[in-house]
Design an enzyme around this catalytic site. Structure first.
Site, PDB file in Angstrom:
ATOM      1  N   SER A 146       0.840  -1.194   0.000  1.00 50.98           N
ATOM      2  CA  SER A 146       0.000   0.000   0.000  1.00 50.98           C
ATOM      3  C   SER A 146       0.878   1.249   0.000  1.00 50.98           C
ATOM      4  O   SER A 146       2.037   1.211   0.444  1.00 50.98           O
ATOM      5  CB  SER A 146      -0.889   0.011   1.251  1.00 50.98           C
ATOM      6  OG  SER A 146      -1.580   1.241   1.392  1.00 50.98           O
ATOM      7  N   TYR A 160      -2.234  -0.196  10.508  1.00 49.77           N
ATOM      8  CA  TYR A 160      -2.297  -0.676   9.122  1.00 49.77           C
ATOM      9  C   TYR A 160      -0.993  -0.370   8.396  1.00 49.77           C
ATOM     10  O   TYR A 160      -0.430  -1.239   7.716  1.00 49.77           O
ATOM     11  CB  TYR A 160      -3.475  -0.030   8.403  1.00 49.77           C
ATOM     12  CG  TYR A 160      -3.594  -0.401   6.946  1.00 49.77           C
ATOM     13  CD1 TYR A 160      -4.003  -1.680   6.569  1.00 49.77           C
ATOM     14  CD2 TYR A 160      -3.285   0.522   5.949  1.00 49.77           C
ATOM     15  CE1 TYR A 160      -4.102  -2.024   5.225  1.00 49.77           C
ATOM     16  CE2 TYR A 160      -3.392   0.187   4.612  1.00 49.77           C
ATOM     17  CZ  TYR A 160      -3.794  -1.086   4.254  1.00 49.77           C
ATOM     18  OH  TYR A 160      -3.891  -1.425   2.916  1.00 49.77           O
TER      19      TYR A 160
END
Length: 252
Positions: A146, A160
């Site tokens: 990501s 995250y």
């Protein structure tokens, strides 16, 4: 287009998180180019529907119920792939979760789940396929990370981000460790992409913010699928190590 098809045609590719979003799109792109695809996820009803579509179009596909947080499931997935198609050429470690919230909200159970899926799931996938790839002298492991693994997604995505930084570290370390074994390693780091990932936040304030951000910026899931195909299609001696993509409108 012919060259792309020839470089992928016949390869056996496993895609985790294949029941929707990035995973589903990646499966469709690989299958359309002649890959034999193995769909892995927990929602087998969705997998079977996609398998039926691929077979109806003349492709080869199987579905395997898989929870990537369970190592035994990944071992069974690899074994089922070899039983069906004889080898494993590509693993796309795509399965992931994104339950965002500030650390002070203390969503500890969600932290645990995020670590189990986003870090352990990637490692379990690698553990299941790497010995087989090294034994056959070739293979390709594609880890989906990501933008949040390049810059800490604070104040709502610190945990995250930590998992996606870990995926980057694992990918780079693995690339060095496999050396001249014929195994390639790619990390794909997307920004805001249309998928169910954005729906993972249980904190109402965070969920509203995330949904608004995605609605304003997200790009289609096949943006990532095309990046995966681009990495896989490279000649065997070329290892495309990292792909970063985001919406033009996304600043973060």
């Amino acid at each position: 287009m012919t060259q792309v098809q020839d470089n992928i045609r016949g390869k056996v590719a496993i895609v985790t998180g294949a029941s929707s979003g990035l995973g589903e799109s990646t499966v469709r792109h690989l299958a359309a180019r002649g890959a034999k695809v193995v769909l892995a996820a927990r929602r087998t009803d969705r997998l079977e529907k996609l398998v039926a579509e691929i077979r109806q179009a003349g492709g080869q596909a199987i579905a395997v119920a898989t929870d990537v947080s369970k190592r035994a499931d990944l071992e069974k997935l690899a074994a089922a792939t070899v039983e069906a198609f004889g080898r494993i050429d590509v693993l796309v470690n795509n399965a992931g979760v994104m339950p965002l919230s500030p650390i002070e909200k203390l969503k500890v159970d969600e932290w645990d789940r995020t670590i189990d899926v986003n870090i352990k799931g990637v490692l379990y996938g690698i553990a299941a396929v790497l010995p087989r790839m090294k034994a056959q002298g070739s293979g390709h492991i594609v880890n989906i990370a990501s933008i949040a693994g390049l810059k800490v997604f604070t104040p709502i995505g610190t945990v995250y981000s930590a998992t996606k930084y870990a995926v980057r570290a694992i990918s780079e370390g693995l690339r060095v460790e496999v050396g001249n074994s014929g195994v390639r390693v790619t990390i794909v780091s997307p920004g805001a992409v249309e998928s169910e990932l954005k729906l993972g936040s249980s904190d109402p304030e965070t969920a509203a913010s995330v949904n608004a951000f995605y609605d304003a910026n997200q790009i289609p899931a096949d943006s990532v699928a095309r990046a995966v195909v681009y990495a896989v299609v490279q000649p065997a001696e070329v290892d495309l190590n990292q792909v970063v993509l985001r919406p033009v409108s996304q600043e973060f």
